[in-house]
Scaffold this active site. Sequence first.
Site, PDB file in Angstrom:
ATOM      1  N   HIS A   1      30.225  40.430  67.477  1.00 28.99           N
ATOM      2  CA  HIS A   1      29.640  39.669  68.588  1.00 28.99           C
ATOM      3  C   HIS A   1      30.564  39.615  69.813  1.00 28.99           C
ATOM      4  CE1 HIS A   1      26.537  37.702  65.684  1.00 28.99           C
ATOM      5  NE2 HIS A   1      26.356  38.992  65.876  1.00 28.99           N
TER       6      HIS A   1
ATOM      7  N   HIS B   1      23.395  46.879  60.425  1.00 29.87           N
ATOM      8  CA  HIS B   1      22.238  46.543  59.587  1.00 29.87           C
ATOM      9  C   HIS B   1      21.975  47.620  58.537  1.00 29.87           C
ATOM     10  CE1 HIS B   1      20.095  43.133  61.943  1.00 29.87           C
ATOM     11  NE2 HIS B   1      21.413  43.024  61.994  1.00 29.87           N
TER      12      HIS B   1
END
Length: 719
Positions: free
Chosen positions: A261, A92
């Site tokens: 992920h 992020h």
Amino acid sequence: DAIGTCPTVSKFAGGGTRNENWWPCSLRLDVLRQFTKEVDPLGDDFDYKAAFNKLDYAAVKKDLVALLTDSQDWWPADFGNYGPFFMRMTWHSAGTYRAMDGRGGGGMGQQRFAPLNSWPDNVNLDKARRLLEPIKRKYGSNLSWADLILMAGNVGMESMGFPTIGFAGGRPDTWQSDESVYWGGETKWLTNDVRYGGSKDVLNRTLEEPLAAVVLGLIYVNPEGPDGKPDPMDSAKDIRETFSRMGMNDEETVALIAGGHSFGKTHGAAPGGDLGPVPEAASLEQVGLGWKSTFGTGSGEDAVGSGIEVVWTKDPVKWNPSAFLGSLWNNEWTLVKSPGGAWQFEASNATLSHPSPQSDKKRKPTMLVSDISLRTDPEYIKITKRWLENPKEFEDAFAKAWFKLLHRDMGPKSRYLGPEVPKESFIWQDPLPAPEAEKMNDDQVASLKAKILEAKIDVGKLVATAWSAADTYRNSDKRGGANGARIALEPQKSWPINAQLNDVVKSLSTVRDNYNKAGIGPQVSLADTIVLGGVAAVEKAAHDAGFKDVKVPFTPGRVDAKQDDTDIENVNHLEYPADGFLQYGKGNKASKTEAMLVDKAAQLTLTPPSLPSLLVVCARWTGILTSKAGQLTNDYFVNLLDMANTWTPSQDGELYTAKDAKSGSEKFTASRSDMIFASHPELRAIAEVYSGADGQERLVKNFVKVFDKVMNLDRFDVR
Ligand code: HEM
């Protein structure tokens, strides 16, 4: 979560209704006053490169590895390892980067400040940074937050078994929010469609430039599908568009999502409404943390973040290149709601095989709506199926894409620090060859300078060419600049702004070839010759204005890039729509010409006082507001501020004509980039200084200083 008011308005420390509230359309200059030494607690003489080089890098890594599994009661580690949590923080931080203006990214540690510290998508990352504080304290200013935030995810991945291709430090910290970044025009977080001009036609709408996220407050796309509609096919469109805004192609995009992920989980034990104020709005006793959930224990098994509750793989803290892709392809997926009320997919066919973060209870495999796009979009299908068969290929692709993600706003490799810098170069780094070992001495510089002037190239055009070569630099991602002489290569040489300068570049190239053939000194690059052309021209313009002793500094050592090492699409992002310094282009509906001038100046790290002196660059070349073309005089400012002139705008408001108030005869034309120095009170105040009796000398002095600064903005090799 919307632009709001405070319960009380402070009468102190800048409270009350401000100029920007009264006149929101006024040109703001505060973006030129950021990151000055005065706001830096490390002081004037602090050199981060030297400080980082003192760091015991191996010890930092060792401490990080130990911290990853040292679960804290106040925020327990899922599955006993903070690795995935730190990875998300790292992603992020770096993932706000967008290629079009080079802004965002992890290079300045901006995740610590508003608005990023409080973006809904950064929920709970305040805790991730806080968990790292003991390491930050231990290594102090030798390790910046910007580096630590990125390093933590990288080390986290390595400790979970992923073979990264390395890491580079070298990101000095900033101490305030970067106000120059346009994050969007929404007045409320997560308001759909605003940046698509109100369109709900997901497949045919285009995201506003230069943004790279579908909505204000998310890093990229909505995990539940476009505008929260759980359609993986439509989600693929958003994923492709947003990731390409960041300069990632399909393979890099799939590698990042499937790779990322392969670790960790999402947090949606309860609806997101249970979360308290964001860090920026939280009360003092929360000591800088926000999102204090009142659900259950508020953390661990009860943690609430995105509201989605997904565990992707059987062992979320161990790298296995087949785990995510295997689950994606080997299960049948059904759309369900999470306990938090969010859309997600569940493998209805599967057994209870995936772990819980803090207990032995097993769960079914789960996926985000956006993850399922990787098996519905035709291009993504090809990639994920290939990698399912070739896990090593996937692993390599993820390692490279991850490295690019973390380093692509760092600029040239000469900025990379530490023992883990990969030897390999990548085209997104705008690679340059190694410089010649021997540099020109002063006599050789003087000789080349004389030869440039003998070639009788127009002085204004010499300055403009050097300027145009150098002012592609953007501090946001440290790309561009005169080094490499990419002004002579595609695509730069075909940009309209350079059309009139190609001949100058050719002439300089001939001068340089002859100089090199004559064997006067070490072989000189075209890049050095172009900059020296500007230096020679500025000196001549100053001499002709009566300043005989003016010397413009010159730092040799630039090199010439190869066409093959130049990524056309990526370099095209450096083309600026309007450049007031060169009287080129104009604004548009969204941004006025003068706002673009200020934005460009911010990218060049110029301050307001240095700004007007540089407008002389264009004045000298085009003869705007001066009758003394070729001389470095202050008559530009004298004429601009002269009340004997009456100014009238052209129909489109871009050009202005001055008539003599008495005779009515036309005297000058000027652009918006000039007129702003007559009309904006703070800029006029500075222009007055240069137009004054003692302004001429000050102008020459400041012009030389700033010209030299701009010519060397990209010289990280000598700083
Ligand atoms: C977690 C969305 C891409 C790495 C999450 C969460 C969401 C999400 C909603 C859960 C947040 C929470 O509730 O705690 C997305 C979407 C992506 C994307 C929509 C793009 C389509 C990536 C990428 C990476 C990544 C590119 C890294 C390369 C992670 C990791 C976690 C995570 C490691 C787990 C964090 C933890 O265990 O605490 N992601 N993500 N994601 N994401 Fe992504």
